[in-house]
Design a protein around this motif. Structure first.
Motif, PDB file in Angstrom:
ATOM      1  N   ALA A 169      37.273  38.596  37.387  1.00 22.16           N
ATOM      2  CA  ALA A 169      38.742  38.681  37.378  1.00 22.16           C
ATOM      3  C   ALA A 169      39.209  39.790  36.442  1.00 22.16           C
ATOM      4  O   ALA A 169      40.230  40.425  36.679  1.00 22.16           O
ATOM      5  CB  ALA A 169      39.342  37.345  36.958  1.00 22.16           C
ATOM      6  N   CYS A 170      38.406  39.998  35.381  1.00 18.19           N
ATOM      7  CA  CYS A 170      38.717  41.041  34.416  1.00 18.19           C
ATOM      8  C   CYS A 170      38.664  42.409  35.078  1.00 18.19           C
ATOM      9  O   CYS A 170      39.539  43.253  34.860  1.00 18.19           O
ATOM     10  CB  CYS A 170      37.665  40.997  33.305  1.00 18.19           C
ATOM     11  SG  CYS A 170      38.382  40.903  31.687  1.00 18.19           S
ATOM     12  N   THR A 171      37.641  42.622  35.886  1.00 16.13           N
ATOM     13  CA  THR A 171      37.507  43.920  36.551  1.00 16.13           C
ATOM     14  C   THR A 171      38.604  44.083  37.595  1.00 16.13           C
ATOM     15  O   THR A 171      39.129  45.172  37.793  1.00 16.13           O
ATOM     16  CB  THR A 171      36.116  44.068  37.226  1.00 16.13           C
ATOM     17  OG1 THR A 171      36.027  43.094  38.263  1.00 16.13           O
ATOM     18  CG2 THR A 171      34.996  43.860  36.247  1.00 16.13           C
ATOM     19  N   GLU A 172      38.944  42.983  38.238  1.00 14.95           N
ATOM     20  CA  GLU A 172      40.001  43.063  39.251  1.00 14.95           C
ATOM     21  C   GLU A 172      41.344  43.364  38.602  1.00 14.95           C
ATOM     22  O   GLU A 172      42.141  44.140  39.114  1.00 14.95           O
ATOM     23  CB  GLU A 172      40.085  41.750  40.037  1.00 14.95           C
ATOM     24  CG  GLU A 172      39.028  41.680  41.137  1.00 14.95           C
ATOM     25  CD  GLU A 172      38.745  40.269  41.609  1.00 14.95           C
ATOM     26  OE1 GLU A 172      39.513  39.355  41.230  1.00 14.95           O
ATOM     27  OE2 GLU A 172      37.762  40.090  42.349  1.00 14.95           O
ATOM     28  N   MET A 173      41.567  42.736  37.470  1.00 15.34           N
ATOM     29  CA  MET A 173      42.854  42.918  36.801  1.00 15.34           C
ATOM     30  C   MET A 173      43.039  44.342  36.289  1.00 15.34           C
ATOM     31  O   MET A 173      44.114  44.915  36.395  1.00 15.34           O
ATOM     32  CB  MET A 173      42.960  41.931  35.640  1.00 15.34           C
ATOM     33  CG  MET A 173      44.266  42.044  34.886  1.00 15.34           C
ATOM     34  SD  MET A 173      44.255  40.993  33.450  1.00 15.34           S
ATOM     35  CE  MET A 173      44.519  39.416  34.169  1.00 15.34           C
ATOM     36  N   THR A 174      41.926  44.920  35.765  1.00 13.46           N
ATOM     37  CA  THR A 174      42.051  46.225  35.121  1.00 13.46           C
ATOM     38  C   THR A 174      41.717  47.373  36.059  1.00 13.46           C
ATOM     39  O   THR A 174      42.133  48.510  35.811  1.00 13.46           O
ATOM     40  CB  THR A 174      41.097  46.320  33.922  1.00 13.46           C
ATOM     41  OG1 THR A 174      39.765  46.096  34.399  1.00 13.46           O
ATOM     42  CG2 THR A 174      41.442  45.302  32.872  1.00 13.46           C
ATOM     43  N   GLY A 175      40.971  47.058  37.129  1.00 15.42           N
ATOM     44  CA  GLY A 175      40.574  48.117  38.044  1.00 15.42           C
ATOM     45  C   GLY A 175      39.337  48.869  37.565  1.00 15.42           C
ATOM     46  O   GLY A 175      38.845  49.751  38.246  1.00 15.42           O
TER      47      GLY A 175
END
Ligand code: ADP
Ligand code: MG
Length: 739
Positions: A169-175
């Motif tokens: 989710a962290c990677t999705e949130m930050t791109g």
């Protein structure tokens, strides 16, 4: 690290492995053993400890027995290899499994006189540790999957702010990808204006405070998102190692909240500023909310309405309570009431006409919990409507009863209204205009003129006046004087105008007559003066002629003719004087047939000279009429003379004498040159003549005489076809009162 296979490890690692045992050694089962080498065989000489029993070994089966006799084949081969190394002076550890029990063994050589004679060993039960390791691995895995599948972004950073763990989710949130994140601090992600605050908050968290923070981040794509997150310090053995965080993207939520807040504000502002009275009554506790317009219109303030004991507001008048109950019931069942007109009273008891709309308000569980009412004071509107109706009625009465033509026409010429007087003036029903343009009813010569006038009206928005000829249902043209006034109506962009038109034909005729009679009276005065001058010499001529006649013996006829002609001159001159000022006329019962015969005889010579035949027809029982016979004779003479003179190349003149209703009509019909149409109207004006020796006075005198006899002259004429002059003389009208 899971040790599930037999592996030989380095000595350093052995220490690490042993450390947990020291804590829980009491629970760990162990065993010691010794081997010696005899010839080629490795023989167990000693073995004891709890583990020995656990392995299921019995002293008689193992002591003094070869490796190959004690252990299964594979295990025996492995042990031989390891023990050979120990016998060669090495110390080592290994892990293995016997009868289902994992164990760790440590073996080492025993020297005697510098030579290895024995191998000494020690082994411990590993079952418990392996199980613990398995549990740890499992929980680690569970944690990992929990991390990875968590919809919230989970992360940890070290003391420098560098990411140490991030979930999906962290990677999705930050791109950013996991690797990218693990190689950076959180700082580049925070939007510039929040960076310093973020740093402060991070330092604060490191001091041991866990908190909830809202900030904005820049994604790798540059997009800005609103994030809330909780950060907690990671403390191990009283030492802060970093920060653990849970973050949530709240951009959409915040936007929705903002929208909701704005909608609510908008709604409240609309209600607050609405000029319609709005009230909301709750059915459960009769609590009421009203807007300022309500307070203004009805005079009741919000405070005064706070303690109602029923849902019925005090603005409902006695006689409308039943109606109000009925409407409330509709709303209670989820229905709507739209714009009904009813009565409400204000605090002072004044009755107001209102337009009322009601709608239900639903509670959380879908029940109707309150009623909202919107009302508008339409008292003024009602009054205006009534006033409008009244004035419309007034105008309608005028329009329907006037003799003038009133119409409403749009700019295209469509007749929107035409007053009934249309029938009177133009002889047809106003419905004839339906589907036709007004222009179609105009004389084609007049259309450009009307168009110009209307254009002028549109340009100046001021009334215009014009004359136009319209065709009467009977085929003749009616001259109308029209006034067009634009209707100023902002709603009706197409535009229209009111036309008031009046029949000019009669007025035109009167004007014409006035004009003629004006000339006549001027001429009459002249004539009277001249006549007077002629009369005197004539009197002496007649006197001397009579004297000569009395003395003469011959030519008696000639004297007679001369005297009668002088008499005629005298009477003509007298008539001239008549024109000037009315004199009492001597009306006598006259036989017109005889009179006409006499006229024909006078003109017969002239007729023969110009080769004209005169035909005379007379109704057999023609009544005698009252007239001044000399004057009528004069009329007939001029008529017949004109008829003969109209045919210089010869022809025929028909004279008819007949009775028609209350008139005797003498018609003089010739087949001569005819009279142009435009001249017909001016006939009878003095000095109009087309003849070389004409005076242009004949017809004028005829008109005057006939007029004095209350008669009429009608002319029909066609160029090169001939003319008919009809003298209409009333039979009874000129009878003296005494008779
Ligand atoms: P005058 O005969 O002296 O010309 P009148 O008043 O009698 O004067 O007539 C005026 C004019 O009217 C005439 O000159 C002639 O042009 C016209 N007119 C009168 N009667 C007739 C007719 N029967 N046919 C054609 N034109 C006529
Ligand atoms: Mg004449």
């Amino acid at each position: 690290m899971v040790h599930n296979a037999s592996a030989v490890s380095a000595e350093g690692e052995m220490k690490w492995k042993f450390s947990p045992f020291t804590n829980g050694i009491s629970r760990q089962k162990s065993m010691t053993f010794r081997y010696i080498k005899q010839e080629e065989d490795i023989i167990m000489t000693e073995s004891e400890g709890e583990l020995f029993d656990l392995f299921g070994l019995k002293p008689e089966d193992v002591l003094q027995k070869r490796l190959e006799d004690i252990f299964p084949k594979e295990m025996a081969a492995f042990k031989r290899k390891v023990y050979e190394r120990a016998l060669n002076g090495e110390s080592l550890t290994y892990e293995a499994e016997l009868n289902g029990i994992p164990f760790l063994a440590a073996i080492g050589p025993i020297y005697k006189d510098g030579i290895v004679t024995e191998v000494y060993g020690f082994c411990v039960d590993l079952s418990e540790r392996i199980q613990m390791e398995r549990q740890l691995a499992e929980s680690e895995q569970r944690f990992r999957s929990l991390m990875d599948h968590n919809i919230d972004a989970l992360f940890s950073v070290d003391l420098e702010g560098k990411f140490t763990t991030v979930n999906k989710a962290c990677t999705e949130m930050t791109g950013y990808s996991e690797t990218e994140l693990l190689n950076m601090t959180f700082l580049p992600i925070i939007i510039p204006e929040r960076k310093s605050i973020a740093l402060e908050q991070f330092q604060d968290a490191l001091k041991g405070n866990s908190k909830i923070i809202e900030t904005r981040i820049t994604r790798k794509t540059g997009e800005i998102r609103q994030i809330t997150f909780t950060i907690t310090p990671i403390i191990v053995l009283n030492k802060v190692l970093g920060v653990f965080g849970i973050a949530k993207d709240v951009t959409e939520k915040r936007e929705a909240e903002k929208e909701l807040r704005e909608t609510k504000e908008l709604l409240e502002s609309v209600i607050y500023h609405s000029s319609d009275a709005i009230s909301v009554v709750h059915f459960s506790d009769y609590s009421v909310k009203v807007n300022p317009a309500f307070e203004f219109i009805y005079g009741w303030s919000q405070d005064e309405l706070n303690n109602l004991t029923s849902h019925m507001l005090p603005i409902v008048p006695e006689d409308k309570i039943a109606e109000s109950e009925r409407l409330t019931n509709i709303v209670k069942h989820g229905g709507y009431v739209k714009g009904i007109e009813t009565i409400r009273v204000n605090k002072n008891g004044k009755r107001l006409n209102v337009s009322l709309s009601l709608s239900p308000i639903y509670g959380e569980n879908g029940d109707v919990v309150a009623l909202s009412a919107i009302s508008r004071d339409i008292t003024d509107k009602k009054l205006k409507e009534n006033a409008l109706k009244e004035s419309e009625e007034k105008y309608r009465i005028i329009a329907e009863n006037t003799t003038d033509l009133i119409g409403v026409v749009d700019l295209e010429g469509n007749v929107k209204y035409a007053s009934p007087s249309n029938r009177l003036l133009l002889g047809f029903d106003p419905s004839l205009y339906d589907g036709k343009k007004i222009q179609a009813f105009f004389h084609s010569d007049d259309r450009p003129k009307v168009r110009m006038a209307i254009n002028e009206m549109i340009k100046t928005m001021k009334p215009v006046k014009f004359e136009v000829r319209c065709k009467h249902a009977h085929g003749h043209w009616v001259t109308l004087e029209a006034n067009a006034t634009p209707i100023v109506n902002l709603l009706d962009k197409s535009g229209s105008f009111v036309v008031v038109a009046r029949d000019l034909t009669e007025r035109k005729k009167t004007e014409e007559m006035l004009r003629k009679s004006d000339k006549l009276s001027v001429l009459g005065q002249l004539a009277a003066g001249v006549a007077h001058e002629i009369r005197n010499p004539l009197t002496s001529i007649r006197g001397f002629l009579q004297l000569l006649q009395s003395k003469a013996s011959e030519n008696e006829d000639y004297y007679q003719i001369m005297l009668s002609e002088i008499d005629r001159i005298n009477s003509i001159v007298g008539e001239f004087m008549l024109l000037a000022k009315p004199q009492a006329m001597n009306f006598m019962k006259t036989d017109l047939k005889q009179l006409l015969k006499h006229v024909i005889s006078i003109l017969e010579t002239q007729a023969i000279l110009t080769n004209v035949q005169i035909y005379f027809e007379c109704d057999p029982d023609l009544p005698e009429i009252w007239c001044v016979d000399n004057q009528i004779k004069q009329v007939f003479v001029n008529m017949l003379k004109n008829a003969i003179e109209a045919m210089p190349a010869g022809g025929s003149v028909h004279i008819h004498l007949k009775k028609q209703e209350n008139y005797v009509i003498a018609s003089f019909i010739d087949h001569g040159c005819g009279i142009p149409e435009e001249r017909l109207a001016t006939l009878g004006e003095p000095f109009y003549t087309t003849k070389e020796k004409g005076t242009g006075l004949g017809l004028m005198i005829c008109y005057k005489i006939v007029e004095n006899h209350h008669g009429k002259i009608k002319i029909e004429s066609k160029i090169d076809d001939g003319s008919t002059f009809s003298i209409m003389l009333p039979i009874h009208k000129n009878k003296p009162v005494s008779e």
